[in-house]
Design a protein around this motif. Structure first.
Motif, PDB file in Angstrom:
ATOM      1  N   GLY A 127     -22.158 -15.131  23.756  1.00 40.60           N
ATOM      2  CA  GLY A 127     -22.195 -14.193  25.110  1.00 40.60           C
ATOM      3  C   GLY A 127     -23.169 -14.452  25.989  1.00 40.60           C
ATOM      4  N   VAL A 128     -24.213 -14.938  25.973  1.00 43.78           N
ATOM      5  CA  VAL A 128     -25.327 -15.203  26.834  1.00 43.78           C
ATOM      6  C   VAL A 128     -25.044 -15.548  27.991  1.00 43.78           C
ATOM      7  CG1 VAL A 128     -27.708 -16.455  27.007  1.00 43.78           C
ATOM      8  CG2 VAL A 128     -27.034 -15.293  24.803  1.00 43.78           C
ATOM      9  N   ALA A 129     -25.451 -15.105  29.153  1.00 41.11           N
ATOM     10  CA  ALA A 129     -24.920 -15.308  30.428  1.00 41.11           C
ATOM     11  C   ALA A 129     -25.854 -16.460  31.046  1.00 41.11           C
ATOM     12  CB  ALA A 129     -24.879 -14.275  31.257  1.00 41.11           C
ATOM     13  N   ARG A 130     -27.097 -16.439  30.596  1.00 40.82           N
ATOM     14  CA  ARG A 130     -28.145 -17.178  31.309  1.00 40.82           C
ATOM     15  C   ARG A 130     -29.227 -17.658  30.636  1.00 40.82           C
ATOM     16  NH1 ARG A 130     -31.961 -15.122  36.313  1.00 40.82           N
ATOM     17  NH2 ARG A 130     -33.938 -16.272  35.853  1.00 40.82           N
ATOM     18  N   VAL A 131     -29.525 -19.118  30.365  1.00 40.43           N
ATOM     19  CA  VAL A 131     -30.518 -19.777  29.299  1.00 40.43           C
ATOM     20  C   VAL A 131     -31.526 -20.448  30.110  1.00 40.43           C
ATOM     21  CG1 VAL A 131     -30.609 -21.365  27.635  1.00 40.43           C
ATOM     22  CG2 VAL A 131     -28.740 -20.266  27.875  1.00 40.43           C
ATOM     23  N   SER A 132     -32.765 -20.182  29.733  1.00 46.46           N
ATOM     24  CA  SER A 132     -33.903 -20.644  30.435  1.00 46.46           C
ATOM     25  C   SER A 132     -34.741 -21.485  29.298  1.00 46.46           C
ATOM     26  CB  SER A 132     -34.627 -19.646  31.318  1.00 46.46           C
ATOM     27  OG  SER A 132     -35.122 -18.604  30.498  1.00 46.46           O
ATOM     28  N   TYR A 133     -35.877 -21.990  29.753  1.00 49.44           N
ATOM     29  CA  TYR A 133     -36.654 -22.833  28.908  1.00 49.44           C
ATOM     30  C   TYR A 133     -37.947 -22.814  29.062  1.00 49.44           C
ATOM     31  CZ  TYR A 133     -32.326 -25.343  27.923  1.00 49.44           C
ATOM     32  OH  TYR A 133     -31.014 -25.741  27.719  1.00 49.44           O
ATOM     33  N   GLY A 134     -38.493 -21.780  30.048  1.00 47.59           N
ATOM     34  CA  GLY A 134     -39.848 -21.627  30.200  1.00 47.59           C
ATOM     35  C   GLY A 134     -40.713 -22.867  30.318  1.00 47.59           C
ATOM     36  N   PRO A 135     -41.915 -23.158  29.832  1.00 48.11           N
ATOM     37  CA  PRO A 135     -42.629 -24.303  30.032  1.00 48.11           C
ATOM     38  C   PRO A 135     -42.368 -25.534  29.282  1.00 48.11           C
ATOM     39  CG  PRO A 135     -43.736 -23.023  28.589  1.00 48.11           C
ATOM     40  CD  PRO A 135     -42.541 -22.068  28.926  1.00 48.11           C
ATOM     41  N   GLY A 189     -31.053 -15.740  27.353  1.00 45.08           N
ATOM     42  CA  GLY A 189     -31.497 -16.192  26.228  1.00 45.08           C
ATOM     43  C   GLY A 189     -32.355 -17.577  26.263  1.00 45.08           C
ATOM     44  N   ASN A 190     -32.887 -17.909  25.309  1.00 44.63           N
ATOM     45  CA  ASN A 190     -33.817 -19.145  25.348  1.00 44.63           C
ATOM     46  C   ASN A 190     -33.157 -20.062  24.415  1.00 44.63           C
ATOM     47  OD1 ASN A 190     -36.546 -16.978  25.527  1.00 44.63           O
ATOM     48  ND2 ASN A 190     -36.319 -18.555  27.140  1.00 44.63           N
ATOM     49  N   SER A 191     -32.980 -21.536  24.993  1.00 44.78           N
ATOM     50  CA  SER A 191     -32.366 -22.489  23.731  1.00 44.78           C
ATOM     51  C   SER A 191     -33.615 -22.818  22.961  1.00 44.78           C
ATOM     52  CB  SER A 191     -31.906 -23.494  24.756  1.00 44.78           C
ATOM     53  OG  SER A 191     -31.569 -24.594  24.052  1.00 44.78           O
TER      54      SER A 191
END
Length: 253
Positions: A226-234, A211-213
């Protein structure tokens, strides 16, 4: 392959395991210096952001930069840290699966984002065709002896996808299942801002979801869903430039 296969395999297995425990948070980086900042802050893995690297190199996102430049930048990231590195490889730059795997391993990467946008047309790839390509990437990684972690990006929620808003959740689930069954380790429905949408994707896929924060979905909420991974892009790249802009504007010209 410049890196030791045993080390690459170990890093790939570590990266995969990180998707199964506490939520994996990945503040995306764009160069060696930003990678060191993230690793030294204690994050157990480092992820690149294609939009940030493309911008740093002076090219537009969406495979607008030559793959050679993108991979060279990602290689500098991987050499700068000792933790596993996963690379935003966009849509694969038109490479055949074995070439893509070999080039990732050559720079020391053990994971990749692979999106289902067709940058030639601007729409989405036919899902069955893309699933087969992902399966071929998985097979190529197995042949190479390194279980590269594939984060399959589903672009159905992006405005340019051509998918009507009312159908995006169902389409993301449909594509996510195909990509999961093709061997993806994680499904990434980029652009989801709705709590119920991401909850449905997580529940329906039964596989780690990226998912994206954002202001709409903070880390606590994503963890509860239940999101396993979070990324932020640029995001952090843009914030760094905004900080630079604010600082220099205070200087006499």
């Amino acid at each position: 392959m410049s890196a030791d296969v045993a080390d690459l395999k170990r890093n790939a297995e570590t990266l995969r395991d990180l998707h199964r425990g506490e939520m994996l948070v990945l503040p995306n980086v764009w160069d060696a210096a930003s990678a060191k900042v993230v690793a030294e802050a204690g994050f157990p893995a480092v992820a690149t952001a294609s939009a940030a690297i493309s911008a740093m190199l002076g090219h537009p996102d969406g495979e607008g930069a030559p793959w050679q430049e993108m991979f060279a930048a990602a290689g500098r990231v991987a050499r700068a840290v000792s933790v596993p590195v996963t690379v935003d490889a966009e849509a694969g730059y038109g490479m055949q699966p074995r070439e893509l795997v070999d080039r990732l391993l050559d720079i020391g990467a053990v994971g990749c984002n692979l999106e289902d946008t067709d940058h030639r047309t601007g729409g989405l790839r036919e899902p069955g065709e893309h699933a087969q390509w992902l399966a071929d990437v998985r097979s190529a990684a197995s042949d190479a002896g390194v279980p590269i972690v594939i984060n399959a990006r589903v672009d159905a929620f992006l405005p340019g996808s051509g998918i009507p808003e009312s159908e995006r959740v169902a389409e993301a689930v449909r594509r996510g299942r195909l990509y999961r069954d093709a061997g993806a380790d994680c499904i990434y429905p980029i652009g989801v801002r709705d709590r119920s949408a991401i909850a449905t994707v997580v529940a329906e896929l039964a596989i780690p979801v990226n998912g994206n924060s954002s202001e709409h979905l903070d880390l606590r909420t994503l963890r509860e869903l239940g999101v396993a991974r979070v990324s932020y892009g640029p995001r952090f790249y843009r914030e760094a430039l905004a900080g630079l802009k604010a600082a220099v504007q205070e200087l006499p010209a």
